[in-house]
Design an enzyme around this catalytic site. Structure first.
Site, short mmCIF file in Angstrom:
data_model
loop_
_atom_site.label_atom_id
_atom_site.label_comp_id
_atom_site.label_asym_id
_atom_site.label_seq_id
_atom_site.Cartn_x
_atom_site.Cartn_y
_atom_site.Cartn_z
N ASP A 43 25.00 47.31 -21.99
CA ASP A 43 25.90 47.04 -21.04
C ASP A 43 25.19 47.58 -19.70
O ASP A 43 25.22 48.97 -19.41
CB ASP A 43 27.18 47.27 -21.20
CG ASP A 43 28.34 46.70 -20.59
OD1 ASP A 43 27.95 46.01 -19.30
OD2 ASP A 43 29.55 46.73 -20.59
N ASP A 44 24.81 46.83 -18.64
CA ASP A 44 24.40 47.13 -17.38
C ASP A 44 23.09 48.14 -17.67
O ASP A 44 22.77 48.97 -16.59
CB ASP A 44 25.48 48.20 -16.70
CG ASP A 44 26.63 47.14 -16.24
OD1 ASP A 44 26.90 46.14 -16.40
OD2 ASP A 44 27.47 47.93 -15.54
N CYS A 81 28.52 40.58 -16.87
CA CYS A 81 28.98 40.93 -18.09
C CYS A 81 29.52 39.56 -18.89
O CYS A 81 29.13 38.93 -19.54
CB CYS A 81 30.02 41.83 -18.24
SG CYS A 81 29.66 43.30 -17.37
N LYS A 135 31.99 45.74 -27.07
CA LYS A 135 32.66 45.03 -25.92
C LYS A 135 32.74 43.64 -25.99
O LYS A 135 31.97 42.98 -26.31
CB LYS A 135 32.08 45.52 -24.67
CG LYS A 135 32.52 44.62 -23.54
CD LYS A 135 32.09 45.23 -22.20
CE LYS A 135 31.38 44.32 -21.17
NZ LYS A 135 31.38 44.82 -19.82
N HIS A 137 35.23 41.25 -23.98
CA HIS A 137 35.09 40.60 -22.37
C HIS A 137 34.96 39.20 -22.34
O HIS A 137 34.64 38.79 -21.25
CB HIS A 137 34.11 41.24 -21.70
CG HIS A 137 34.17 41.63 -20.42
ND1 HIS A 137 33.25 42.04 -19.40
CD2 HIS A 137 35.40 41.36 -19.58
CE1 HIS A 137 33.84 42.34 -18.24
NE2 HIS A 137 35.09 41.68 -18.14
N HIS A 223 27.52 51.42 -19.24
CA HIS A 223 28.58 50.92 -18.20
C HIS A 223 29.23 51.87 -17.69
O HIS A 223 29.58 52.89 -18.45
CB HIS A 223 29.38 50.00 -18.86
CG HIS A 223 30.25 48.97 -17.86
ND1 HIS A 223 31.35 49.46 -16.87
CD2 HIS A 223 30.12 47.76 -17.50
CE1 HIS A 223 31.60 48.52 -16.10
NE2 HIS A 223 30.92 47.39 -16.28
N ASP A 281 22.67 43.10 -20.83
CA ASP A 281 23.56 41.85 -20.39
C ASP A 281 23.32 41.40 -18.81
O ASP A 281 23.81 40.57 -18.49
CB ASP A 281 25.03 42.03 -20.76
CG ASP A 281 25.68 43.13 -19.78
OD1 ASP A 281 25.05 43.91 -19.29
OD2 ASP A 281 27.22 43.00 -19.77
N ASN A 282 22.86 42.38 -18.16
CA ASN A 282 22.77 42.18 -16.76
C ASN A 282 22.19 43.54 -16.09
O ASN A 282 21.82 44.55 -17.04
CB ASN A 282 23.80 42.05 -15.70
CG ASN A 282 25.16 42.99 -15.98
OD1 ASN A 282 25.98 42.86 -16.68
ND2 ASN A 282 24.89 43.99 -15.55
N LYS A 299 22.84 44.32 -10.42
CA LYS A 299 23.83 43.70 -11.06
C LYS A 299 24.56 43.03 -10.22
O LYS A 299 24.86 43.51 -9.03
CB LYS A 299 24.77 44.55 -11.81
CG LYS A 299 26.01 44.15 -12.42
CD LYS A 299 27.00 45.04 -13.27
CE LYS A 299 28.30 44.63 -13.56
NZ LYS A 299 29.11 45.61 -14.38
CA LIG Z 1 27.35 44.40 -17.93
#
Ligand SMILES: [Ca+2]
Ligand SMILES: *[C@@H]1O[C@H](CO)[C@@H](O)[C@H](O)[C@H]1NC(C)=O
Ligand SMILES: *[C@@H]1O[C@H](CO)[C@@H](O)[C@H](O)[C@H]1NC(C)=O
Ligand SMILES: *[C@@H]1O[C@H](CO)[C@@H](O)[C@H](O)[C@H]1NC(C)=O
Length: 476
Positions: A43-44, A81, A135, A137, A223, A281-282, A299
């Protein structure tokens, strides 16, 4: 219905290229016994936050997988995300789902549209057992949106977009479940440790089984909030920027979880018939100004820093490793790629391509030459988004991460020579810019308006015993 069809209004040369891209994907012959699939989504995690791009970063386990696998250097995701996770699990661009805008908030009374069949459900039909850790989301206001109703046999993790890593709370609610029940035993333990433990347990439970498994391990790191047990900070100098040091500590904790998964696969004898995919994811948030360096932007933006993801594939089933793969790949591709790997012979018509042959065999080119970074329509601003066609990227209306004095407008970049998006070629190659704009305009009628209803206080944890819980919205 064909999502990949070319548009008649473009120059013949472009058209020919697009026809090539429209050749239907065919499923490659599955291995003798369908392989296990471990898909790890960070994540991130930024471009400059992994050891293979930045030797300050301590990620030895992932480095080992890259050094003996296929490093993905042209692997693209959505800028945020919820859109990326929607694309991964449907094989569709988020703009077809109304999910191209903001990420879902925990009070938002909607989710990923339930009439789409998600990847785990299809894998399940092919005989896989399916597990999701981490996660979600993708909405939880009704049970119909939650992982166990969308094709996963097991779920262990949280429904929202972020939370504290030890207390598993966000705002005034606790968000951590084992299957459908809140799991208060998680309280106080670092999420990435919990997720690593559960991944190991699931792998061990498959030892000796004939049934292949799909494990979607959506780790919480890196994240915000920036939290990590102190032990991981020891890898980094004390005089490093404090946030940077915390973030890199989180990368090292993530790396340890990845290492434990690999060790469990080896210990159980499952490793030889398993494919491990890793992706962010980004891009990184970029608060410390360096997480996606040298790429432009962060992001939330369609710049490369927001969308060009770190990633790799690792498996004994891959040929001629190690190698760097520079074929174009988009997050929508995993749906058909993993289905093909699992032995599906009738791949669905969606926005993705079966990339398996090009990942396995370096002599096979990526079937992809174009993709939408994003596409959206705003009544006041008009069309927004970006399109890739071979070397070229055309950007419309991006408002984030502009240079001083720069206004949102039109940009054209040859990424092969200018990967950091510095030289705008719109004036130099106006015909190409126009052709790419046409391709975006042609697709615009297919954009589903953003599904962004107002927050609903009915979802507040104060109504649900202090736990973020399903049960307070209608499913259309
Ligand atoms: Ca993300
Ligand atoms: C988590 O543990 C802390 C410390 O024991 C406690 O104060 C808190 O109420 C617990 N949270 C939940 C949701 O049970
Ligand atoms: C995002 O990335 C740029 C580099 O393109 C950087 O200069 C900037 O500080 C970052 N912005 C934010 C909000 O972090
Ligand atoms: C983009 O730049 C590369 C490197 O100079 C060049 O080979 C390529 O032809 C350019 N692309 C196009 C379509 O002009």
């Amino acid at each position: 219905m064909s999502f990949k069809g070319p548009c008649p209004a473009v120059a013949p040369a472009l058209l020919a290229l697009l026809w090539l891209s429209a050749v239907p994907a065919s499923a490659s012959a599955a291995a003798d016994s369908a392989p296990n699939i471990v898909f790890i989504l960070a994540d991130d995690l930024g471009w400059n936050d992994v050891s293979w791009h930045n030797d300050q970063v301590v990620s030895p386990n992932m480095q080992q997988l890259v050094d003996t696998g296929v490093q993905l250097e042209q692997s693209y995701v959505q800028p945020l995300c919820t859109p990326s996770r929607s694309a991964f699990l449907t094989g569709l661009y988020p703009f077809r789902l109304g999910r191209q805008g903001r990420p879902l908030g925990s009070h938002t009374p909607t989710g990923l549209a339930v009439h789409h069949t998600l990847l785990p459900e299809r894998l399940s039909r092919l005989g896989y057992s399916t597990h999701m850790i981490g996660k979600w989301h993708l909405g939880f206001c009704d049970w119909a949106y939650t992982p166990l109703e969308r094709g996963f046999d097991t779920f262990y993790g949280y429904y929202g977009g972020f939370e504290f890593h030890f207390s598993h709370t966000v705002s005034n609610g606790y968000d951590f479940r084992d299957q459908r029940e809140p799991d208060f035993t998680a309280n106080g333990t670092y999420a990435t440790h919990l997720f690593g433990d559960r991944a190991v347990r699931i792998i061990e439970e498959h030892q000796g089984s004939d049934q292949p498994f799909f494990l979607y391990l959506a780790l919480q790191n890196v994240h915000k909030p920036l939290e990590v047990p102190d032990e991981y900070l020891a890898h980094y100098p004390e005089d490093l920027d404090e946030d940077r040091r915390l973030l890199l500590g989180m990368v090292t904790a993530l790396d340890e979880a990845v290492g434990r998964v690999v060790q469990a696969l080896k210990d159980t004898g499952l490793y030889d018939n398993t494919v491990i995919v890793f992706s962010s994811d980004n891009g990184g948030v970029g608060m410390n100004g360096e997480s996606n360096r040298p790429l432009r932007g962060n992001k939330s933006s369609v710049w490369e820093g927001g969308t060009r993801a770190v990633g790799f594939v690792h498996s004994p089933l891959l040929q001629e490793t190690p190698r760097v793969h520079s074929g174009l790949l988009h997050i929508t591709d995993w749906y058909n790629t993993l289905l093909a790997l699992a032995g599906e012979s009738f791949l669905p018509d969606n926005d993705g391509f079966n990339q398996w042959d090009s990942l396995v065999d370096p002599s096979v080119e990526s079937p992809r030459i174009m993709f939408f970074y994003n596409l959206d329509y705003d009544p006041e601003k008009g069309m927004l988004g970006a399109l890739r066609l071979n070397d070229y990227k055309f950007v419309v209306g991006e408002e984030r991460d502009l240079d001083p004095g720069e206004e949102p407008g039109l940009w054209l970049f040859n990424l092969t020579v200018d990967p950091n998006e510095i030289i705008n070629m719109v004036e130099v190659q106006p015909a190409l810019a126009m052709a790419m704009e046409m391709l975006m305009l042609e697709e615009l009628p297919n954009v589903v308006p953003r599904d962004e209803p107002d927050n609903d206080p009915a979802g507040d944890p104060s109504n649900w015993g202090g736990v973020w819980s399903p049960g307070w919205c209608d499913v259309p």
